[in-house]
Design a protein around this motif. Structure first.
Motif, mmCIF file in Angstrom:
data_model
loop_
_atom_site.group_PDB
_atom_site.id
_atom_site.type_symbol
_atom_site.label_atom_id
_atom_site.label_comp_id
_atom_site.label_asym_id
_atom_site.label_seq_id
_atom_site.Cartn_x
_atom_site.Cartn_y
_atom_site.Cartn_z
ATOM 1 N N PRO A 205 13.455 14.934 48.109
ATOM 2 C CA PRO A 205 12.708 13.908 47.743
ATOM 3 C C PRO A 205 11.207 14.323 47.937
ATOM 4 C CG PRO A 205 14.416 12.988 48.733
ATOM 5 C CD PRO A 205 14.651 14.489 48.984
ATOM 6 N N SER A 206 10.835 14.861 49.108
ATOM 7 C CA SER A 206 9.606 15.239 49.363
ATOM 8 C C SER A 206 8.956 16.465 48.294
ATOM 9 C CB SER A 206 9.183 15.852 50.737
ATOM 10 O OG SER A 206 9.937 16.865 50.999
ATOM 11 N N LEU A 207 9.487 17.245 47.882
ATOM 12 C CA LEU A 207 9.281 18.001 46.794
ATOM 13 C C LEU A 207 9.260 17.320 45.555
ATOM 14 C CD1 LEU A 207 11.656 21.240 47.421
ATOM 15 C CD2 LEU A 207 9.229 21.197 47.561
ATOM 16 N N MET A 208 10.176 16.672 45.286
ATOM 17 C CA MET A 208 9.968 15.685 44.050
ATOM 18 C C MET A 208 8.637 15.116 44.157
ATOM 19 S SD MET A 208 11.890 12.447 42.574
ATOM 20 C CE MET A 208 11.200 11.718 44.225
ATOM 21 N N ALA A 209 8.318 14.299 45.106
ATOM 22 C CA ALA A 209 6.802 13.412 45.162
ATOM 23 C C ALA A 209 5.953 14.333 44.975
ATOM 24 C CB ALA A 209 7.133 12.544 46.364
#
Length: 287
Positions: A205-209
């Motif tokens: 999720p942190s990569l997506m964000a």
């Protein structure tokens, strides 16, 4: 926007907005297997080795990296995948395999994207180096961010009519940011599309964000956004500048406007930046 808000934004735009027309290539089977092997508390080394050896070109990429001057310390070249993995370590092996899978899932055959994957690999190497200088940032996560940061560009080029002309226009205009031109012409931009691919491929999720926000430097430090996302975005701006220095290019508008904000978030000085620049020159020359 935090990760949850970004997921909701992507879902809504995919269902009813401009993302409906975007064709996201499926996550490669080899990458899915690699993600599964690496997410275990004790990663499955045998499975990673099987993945690396399952494709001749992938194995050749691994061996070429292991036998490069940066890794060939003892003068003895590796001749097998297992030897290459031992020399590189599991995390770097996984990063190389991820990059290979990504390049083959989204081939780039366009004059608008000359050296796209070569620059993505450079960015990933710079991000891995930067992560090793910062407390708390995973070098593997940073490397993956470097690879995927601009992946929305080739996806848009393959999915949207006229996007090649938009790239030319966006690169030439000085009156507004690149993504502003994308949004005017297509009602979306490569940051949003890259985040959509990251979600579809089950990246962290942190990569997506961070991919979604990688041009939104005004949000750096916003308390509603996860600190790791800020760190990836700030480090990404630093990596881009180190690449531009290596290539003899002038600083871009993002750097000119936002570098101090990024450096303040990372708690680094101009001296740190100069030291990092000297340290990564040989590393970036590998690509």
């Amino acid at each position: 926007m935090n990760s949850q808000a970004i997921r909701q934004e992507l879902d809504q735009s995919r269902a009813h907005g401009p993302l409906r027309q975007i064709v996201i290539p499926p996550c490669p089977d080899l990458l899915q297997r690699l993600q599964h092997a690496m997410k275990e508390a004790e990663p499955d080394l045998t499975e990673v080795a099987r993945i690396a050896a399952s494709d001749v070109a992938m194995a050749a990429t691994l061996l070429r990296t292991a036998n490069s001057p940066l890794h060939l310390a003892d003068g003895m070249p590796c001749s097998t995948v297992g030897q290459a993995m031992n020399r590189l370590g599991l995390d770097e092996t996984a990063a190389i395999l991820t990059g290979f899978a990504l390049r083959n899932a989204i081939p780039v055959n366009s004059p608008h994207l000359t050296r796209f994957w070569q620059r993505a690999a450079k960015r990933a190497h710079a991000m891995r180096y930067i992560a090793r200088q910062l407390p708390g940032l995973s070098p593997d996560l940073a490397h993956t961010y470097g690879l995927f940061c601009h992946v929305g560009i080739p996806v848009l080029l393959q999915s949207v009519r006229g996007y090649g002309a938009t790239m030319v226009e966006a690169g030439a205009r000085i009156d507004r940011p690149y993504i502003a031109t994308e949004n005017v012409n297509h009602k979306t931009d490569h940051a949003v599309v890259g985040a959509l691919l990251a979600r579809a491929w089950s990246l962290a999720p942190s990569l997506m964000a961070a991919i979604r926000l990688h041009h939104d430097f005004e949000s750096l430090g916003d308390a509603d956004i996860e600190p790791e996302v800020h760190t990836l975005v700030a480090a990404g701006l630093i990596a881009e500048q180190l690449m531009r220095r290596h290539e003899g290019l002038p600083e871009d508008a993002d750097w000119a406007s936002h570098h101090q904000r990024a450096m303040d978030w990372l708690h680094i000085s101009e001296e740190d930046l100069e030291n990092w620049n000297e340290a990564v020159q040989d590393l970036l020359s590998e690509e």
